[in-house]
Design an enzyme around this catalytic site. Structure first.
Site, short mmCIF file in Angstrom:
data_model
loop_
_atom_site.label_atom_id
_atom_site.label_comp_id
_atom_site.label_asym_id
_atom_site.label_seq_id
_atom_site.Cartn_x
_atom_site.Cartn_y
_atom_site.Cartn_z
N ASN A 51 1.97 -0.59 5.29
CA ASN A 51 2.34 -0.97 3.93
C ASN A 51 3.19 -2.21 4.01
O ASN A 51 4.22 -2.23 4.70
CB ASN A 51 3.11 0.17 3.25
N GLY A 52 2.78 -3.29 3.30
CA GLY A 52 3.60 -4.49 3.29
C GLY A 52 2.79 -5.75 3.46
O GLY A 52 1.60 -5.80 3.12
N GLY A 57 13.72 -12.74 -7.54
CA GLY A 57 14.92 -13.34 -7.00
C GLY A 57 15.93 -12.39 -6.39
O GLY A 57 17.10 -12.75 -6.24
N ARG A 88 -4.84 1.55 -0.40
CA ARG A 88 -4.76 0.10 -0.23
C ARG A 88 -4.66 -0.65 -1.55
O ARG A 88 -5.41 -0.39 -2.49
CB ARG A 88 -5.98 -0.42 0.53
N LEU A 89 -3.71 -1.59 -1.59
CA LEU A 89 -3.64 -2.61 -2.63
C LEU A 89 -4.01 -3.91 -1.93
O LEU A 89 -3.24 -4.44 -1.12
CB LEU A 89 -2.23 -2.70 -3.22
N ALA A 90 -5.22 -4.41 -2.17
CA ALA A 90 -5.76 -5.56 -1.43
C ALA A 90 -5.15 -6.86 -1.94
O ALA A 90 -5.30 -7.20 -3.11
CB ALA A 90 -7.28 -5.59 -1.55
N ILE A 91 -4.48 -7.59 -1.04
CA ILE A 91 -3.83 -8.85 -1.38
C ILE A 91 -4.36 -9.99 -0.51
O ILE A 91 -4.70 -11.06 -1.00
CB ILE A 91 -2.29 -8.75 -1.20
N CYS A 128 0.84 -1.19 0.00
CA CYS A 128 0.00 0.00 0.00
C CYS A 128 0.87 1.24 0.00
O CYS A 128 2.08 1.18 -0.17
CB CYS A 128 -0.90 0.01 1.23
#
Length: 601
Positions: A73-74, A367, A49-52, A2
């Site tokens: 955020n995280g 990676g 918000r980025l909903a995950i 977020c």
């Protein structure tokens, strides 16, 4: 993943939703799914918000829990285990998101809650009972936390642009700029390229007392060396390595949205994809991989990424950005990165994130970190040579061309340059030769001196690379590139327990009989063709610089019109053939215009 923001007015001025919204509007890309605000007199939080995990509205922020408020955020990957532990203590939860677990963890364990977390984070918690704001950043600084403070206010945010909405800073941080030009390091302190804007460094907490309007910063984590792991033999070490990376990947596959993986065709991404696809296949799920190729065969790995995808029966999306794509993105990427960067590989990563977004994938495994924890870069041969006998070094040097793709001569030069301080300092001063004397003499060599000295102790060298010299810069690039397209990248190689394991494993198993990252290769052997497992040449997301950005007088003109460059250099630059330095100075010139930056004497 977020965007967070917050303001504290020290003189008592009330914080309004409008002022917070100015900040969060600059971070729409970080959180397109929802926004939220919390105001309490002279301070307030904002959130995008980025909903995950738990994509329902119940996970929206700022999140209220008892007398505490969180903007975060995280991702806390071990939230399921923590939830079980807290439920045994009588906690009742109303969502399925890691956000609620985070704030409940603080409620129960206090500031020590961060020691329980396995994840990536930057957050602020208002604790009404103690009238303080507790801020934290994850161990290796995967998620950003920037702040500004003066006599009247304290501001924090996930991006610098959000802070600039409130505080119009245009003065260049001269030392950071000089480090960028001459030393090739920019993350050795808590300072940024903007004078007065700081970053909370990885493994640090910041505690702001609302009663006194003062704050303290302290470190909560360092990488321990596990002697018991260092004593394991090769077979035992390889088994532990595999167990730990599988654990790290399984945690990072927890998501309520589509997951993909970045596949360059190099050793690290191929290993990551191999393990991840096996885990997902056991759940009857399939892994989508995204790759970026180059039309220039000298820096193209698409042959290898195709081979991996076909061998593992994966769905691959492979793109080939061209000169026009680069030209259209030059200013946009420099602006989204917010601070100057040293090469065009950033654009390759940017194109990959753009394609990931188009595919509807919101979580991407990557990676990042493997080279630093497994001694993958060619320059680490200098540390190996410095830590072994003449006889072992002779055998090692003979294997350099076949296993590291560098000559014996180059290996010797690496040794001299990276492990002998005065030689390295001469190299830096050579890069700085055009600077005015007052600027050249003001370059701080402290970190470079410590890094060079650390080559006599490989564990300490890796520690410096992870905390200050290498990883923080790569993570800054990754966060800005991924979040520009609302993508959450997850980095299994930087799982803190896995990092501890790898740094403690006997160094002879990381570089073995001349092979770099041997323990990874050993575990990958027979899972992929030898053409992948025993590759020598390392390319990564290397951009075709000469094709996309050929040398021209227009580049020099742009550099010489920069007021910053005019101030730094003793005379007009008439000839500059070093492509790396060309890009650095050109980047500075564009950045200067984009952010209206200047040097104030």
């Amino acid at each position: 993943m977020c965007g967070i923001a917050g303001i504290i007015y020290k003189e008592g001025t009330s914080v309004t939703k409008e002022i917070l919204k100015k900040m969060t509007n600059k971070m729409l890309h970080r959180g397109p799914d929802a926004e939220g605000f919390y105001m309490n007199g002279n301070f307030g939080f904002g959130h995008r918000r980025l909903a995950i995990i738990d994509t329902s509205n119940s996970g929206n922020q700022p999140f209220l829990f008892k007398n505490k408020v969180l903007t975060f955020n995280g991702a806390i990957y071990n939230y399921i285990e923590l939830k079980t532990e807290l439920e045994k203590q009588g906690y009742i939860f109303h969502t399925n998101c890691d956000t609620e677990i985070l704030i409940a963890s603080y409620d129960y364990w206090g500031e020590k809650c961060v020691e329980k977390f396995n994840g990536m984070w930057a957050f602020a918690i208002f604790d009404a009972a103690k009238n303080k704001i507790f801020c934290s950043r994850d161990r290796f600084g995967v998620k950003p936390f920037y702040y500004f403070t003066d006599d009247k206010k304290f501001i924090f945010a996930s991006e610098i642009k959000a802070i600039l909405e409130i505080e119009k800073i245009t003065e260049v941080n001269l030392q950071t700029l000089l480090q960028f030009i001459a030393v090739n390091l920019t993350e050795q302190s808590n300072e940024t390229f903007f004078k007065g804007i700081y970053k909370l460094q990885g493994s640090h907490n910041l505690v702001y007392c609302l009663n006194t309007n003062t704050f303290e910063i302290y470190k909560y984590y360092d990488i321990p060396f596990h002697k018991d792991i260092s004593k394991l033999n090769l077979e035992e070490s390889a088994k532990l390595f595999q167990q730990e990376i599988e654990r790290a990947i399984k945690l990072r596959l927890r998501s309520d949205v589509n997951i993909g993986a970045a596949l360059s065709g190099g050793l690290d991404s191929s290993f990551l994809v191999t393990v991840s696809s096996k885990i997902l296949s056991e759940r009857n799920e399939k892994l989508n991989v995204i790759s970026v190729g180059s039309r220039n065969p000298d820096n193209d790995e698409s042959e290898y990424s195709k081979l991996v995808s076909e061998y593992l029966h994966l769905t691959q999306d492979l793109i080939y950005p061209d000169k026009k794509d680069f030209k259209d993105s030059i200013i946009k990427v420099i602006t989204s990165q917010e601070e100057p960067f040293g090469g065009l590989a950033i654009y390759m990563q940017n194109f990959l994130m753009s394609e990931t977004n188009k595919l509807g994938i919101k979580v991407l495994l990557d990676g990042q970190g493997a080279d630093e924890i497994l001694l993958g870069y060619s320059r680490y041969t200098a540390a190996y040579l410095r830590n072994h006998s003449f006889f072992k070094n002779s055998k090692f040097l003979l294997n350099l061309r076949s296993h590291y793709d560098i000559s014996i001569l180059k290996g010797g030069l690496y040794y001299l340059y990276f492990s002998v301080y005065w030689i390295r300092k001469m190299g830096i001063l050579f890069r700085a030769r055009g600077l005015k004397a007052k600027y050249k003499h003001s370059i701080d060599f402290t970190l470079m001196k410590n890094l060079t000295k650390s080559y006599s102790n490989i564990f300490q060298m890796q520690r410096i690379e992870i905390f200050w010299a290498q990883i923080p810069e790569l993570l800054r690039f990754e966060d800005k590139n991924s979040m520009a397209f609302s993508i959450e990248t997850r980095l299994p190689f930087l799982d803190y327990k896995f990092v501890e394991t790898c740094l403690s494993i006997n160094n002879h198993f990381k570089i073995y009989k001349g092979w770099s990252k041997y323990i990874l290769r050993k575990n990958l052997s027979e899972k992929l063709p030898d053409k992948i497992t025993w590759r020598k040449r390392k390319i990564g997301f290397d951009a075709p610089t000469d094709e996309w950005w050929p040398y021209s007088e227009t580049i020099l003109e742009k550099i010489n019109t920069s007021k910053i460059i005019q101030e730094l250099y003793s005379k007009k630059i008439k000839s500059l053939r070093n492509r790396e330095m060309q890009w650095k100075l050109y980047n500075i010139a564009i950045w200067e215009e984009a952010f209206n930056m200047k040097i104030t004497n």
